[in-house]
Design an enzyme around this catalytic site. Structure first.
Site, PDB file in Angstrom:
ATOM      1  N   GLN A 221      41.796  34.288  41.090  1.00 55.55           N
ATOM      2  CA  GLN A 221      41.644  33.770  42.450  1.00 55.55           C
ATOM      3  C   GLN A 221      41.102  32.340  42.438  1.00 55.55           C
ATOM      4  O   GLN A 221      40.283  31.963  43.287  1.00 55.55           O
ATOM      5  CB  GLN A 221      40.744  34.683  43.281  1.00 55.55           C
ATOM      6  CG  GLN A 221      41.447  35.939  43.774  1.00 55.55           C
ATOM      7  CD  GLN A 221      42.558  35.622  44.779  1.00 55.55           C
ATOM      8  OE1 GLN A 221      42.558  34.582  45.434  1.00 55.55           O
ATOM      9  NE2 GLN A 221      43.513  36.525  44.892  1.00 55.55           N
ATOM     10  N   SER A 222      41.564  31.527  41.527  1.00 55.48           N
ATOM     11  CA  SER A 222      41.071  30.153  41.413  1.00 55.48           C
ATOM     12  C   SER A 222      41.467  29.299  42.619  1.00 55.48           C
ATOM     13  O   SER A 222      42.659  29.168  42.933  1.00 55.48           O
ATOM     14  CB  SER A 222      41.638  29.526  40.138  1.00 55.48           C
ATOM     15  OG  SER A 222      41.422  28.129  40.139  1.00 55.48           O
ATOM     16  N   ASN A 223      40.475  28.693  43.252  1.00 55.82           N
ATOM     17  CA  ASN A 223      40.749  27.727  44.322  1.00 55.82           C
ATOM     18  C   ASN A 223      41.262  26.427  43.735  1.00 55.82           C
ATOM     19  O   ASN A 223      42.043  25.713  44.360  1.00 55.82           O
ATOM     20  CB  ASN A 223      39.473  27.439  45.116  1.00 55.82           C
ATOM     21  CG  ASN A 223      38.889  28.692  45.730  1.00 55.82           C
ATOM     22  OD1 ASN A 223      39.533  29.354  46.531  1.00 55.82           O
ATOM     23  ND2 ASN A 223      37.663  29.033  45.338  1.00 55.82           N
TER      24      ASN A 223
ATOM     25  N   ALA B  14      40.414  31.265  37.038  1.00 50.59           N
ATOM     26  CA  ALA B  14      40.423  32.716  37.229  1.00 50.59           C
ATOM     27  C   ALA B  14      41.596  33.086  38.145  1.00 50.59           C
ATOM     28  O   ALA B  14      42.197  32.220  38.770  1.00 50.59           O
ATOM     29  CB  ALA B  14      39.113  33.167  37.867  1.00 50.59           C
TER      30      ALA B  14
ATOM     31  N   ALA C 275      43.187  26.144  41.060  1.00 53.43           N
ATOM     32  CA  ALA C 275      44.610  26.320  40.744  1.00 53.43           C
ATOM     33  C   ALA C 275      45.447  26.128  42.012  1.00 53.43           C
ATOM     34  O   ALA C 275      46.469  25.427  42.002  1.00 53.43           O
ATOM     35  CB  ALA C 275      44.842  27.704  40.146  1.00 53.43           C
TER      36      ALA C 275
END
Ligand SMILES: *Cc1c(COP(=O)(O)O)cnc(C)c1O
Length: 336
Positions: free
Chosen positions: A80-82, A78, A84
């Protein structure tokens, strides 16, 4: 169970601390002072670019990428992917190019959500960012990107969303071993481990570790997106695959997998009142930052279940803090 047979590179600060949550335990105890004793496993402190649970998975995934001669990694998540963000940091450390495909799962357009927090860090780590609309087939999008990069002579390695496959899940098999070792040192009998579950690799690994070591510790995932039946099916399938990968086929059965998906609210990444209360309580009582998408909702679930008397008063519960607090900066209105 011999995890050292699998290629791994060190990225995380391990072991992460296991600490008592004294003020929160007291706050949630009944008028007689009785209630479960809460502990926290600080996987928010894995050290890589503000830390989080994906770092343990990336130790095995990045080692696999290097063993296969990759010069580029691709992953998705997403906005706000942690995952990524931690992948971008790991790639930077190893000198690999990193392509992130970010899915617009919340539909939010504001600056804080689309540019700050994890997105800001993705850029700082030098990742290339591509955007995809909600509901895109992200695995297919990654394969298509990999094909284009191969045509340019690159050697891409595709990491699934959340790093959740049998290779990444080994990181949480190891976390289960680590946690049981710490409990032994402390003379602590752990009854439950509770954490946020999304792409399922964390829970799958923990379950395989806890069952494979015959620990008697129950693992409960608090869902952040899917309803219970599909979430449990996803965890079960990945746990069984991970056990096979480890050479322990057949040890994981349906009864080892439990998810509670009553705390999702309106959907993935959408704030709930319980989440805000949980984030505030942890910040005010323990000086610990949770995150709005995963650990905040998981703690909201744990608090509610304790208030409902779900756990025996003398039980020991470990909350696995999976990280993500940098995401708070993407939620200024909810937190204000
Ligand atoms: C990804 C993530 C989770 C969920 O872990 P899965 O292995 O995807 O189920 C929980 N908490 C945080 C902060 C995360 O970034």
């Amino acid at each position: 169970m011999n995890l050292a047979r699998f290629p791994r590179i060190r990225l995380a600060h391990l072991p992460t601390p296991l600490e008592p949550l004294e003020r929160l335990s007291r706050h949630l105890a009944g008028p007689d002072g009785k209630g479960p004793r809460l502990w926290i496993k600080r996987d928010d402190c894995t050290g890589l670019s503000t830390g989080g649970n994906k770092t343990r998975k990336l130790e095995f995934l990045m080692a696999d990428a290097l063993a296969k001669g990759a010069d580029t990694v691709i992953t998705q998540g997403a906005t706000q992917s942690n995952h990524a963000r931690q992948t971008a940091a790991a790639a930077a450390k190893l000198g690999l190019a990193c392509h992130l495909l970010l899915e617009d799962r919340t539909g939010r357009r504001d600056e804080a959500y689309t540019q700050s927090a994890n997105v800001l860090l993705d850029r700082l780590h030098g990742a290339e960012i591509g955007h995809r609309p909600a509901g895109a087939d992200m695995q297919a999008e990654m394969e298509a990107l990999a094909e284009r990069l191969r045509a340019e002579g690159k050697r891409p390695y595709v990491i699934p969303g959340g790093g959740s496959n049998p290779v990444g899940s080994l990181g949480y098999v190891y976390a289960a071993q680590e946690l049981l070792g710490q409990a032994m040192e402390l003379g602590l009998r752990i009854d439950h481990v509770i954490h946020a579950t999304g792409s399922a690799g964390t829970q799958a690994g923990l379950v395989v570790g806890m069952v494979g070591l015959n620990s008697g510790v129950a693992v409960l995932g608090i869902g952040v997106s899917a309803p219970r039946a599909p979430q449990e099916a996803k965890v079960l399938a990945l746990a069984q695959e991970t056990a096979r990968h480890l050479g322990l086929p057949g040890i994981i059965r349906t009864e080892h997998v439990a998810a509670n998906c009553d705390y999702v609210g309106q959907g993935y990444g959408i704030a709930t009142q319980g989440m805000v209360e949980a984030v505030r309580l942890m910040a005010e009582l323990e000086g610990i930052l949770l995150d709005p998408v995963y650990s905040g909702k998981a703690m909201a679930g744990l608090i509610d279940l304790i208030r409902k008397g779900h756990f025996a008063p003398d039980s020991n519960i470990v909350f696995m803090h999976t990280g993500g607090s940098v995401g708070l900066f993407g939620y200024p209105e909810a937190m204000a």
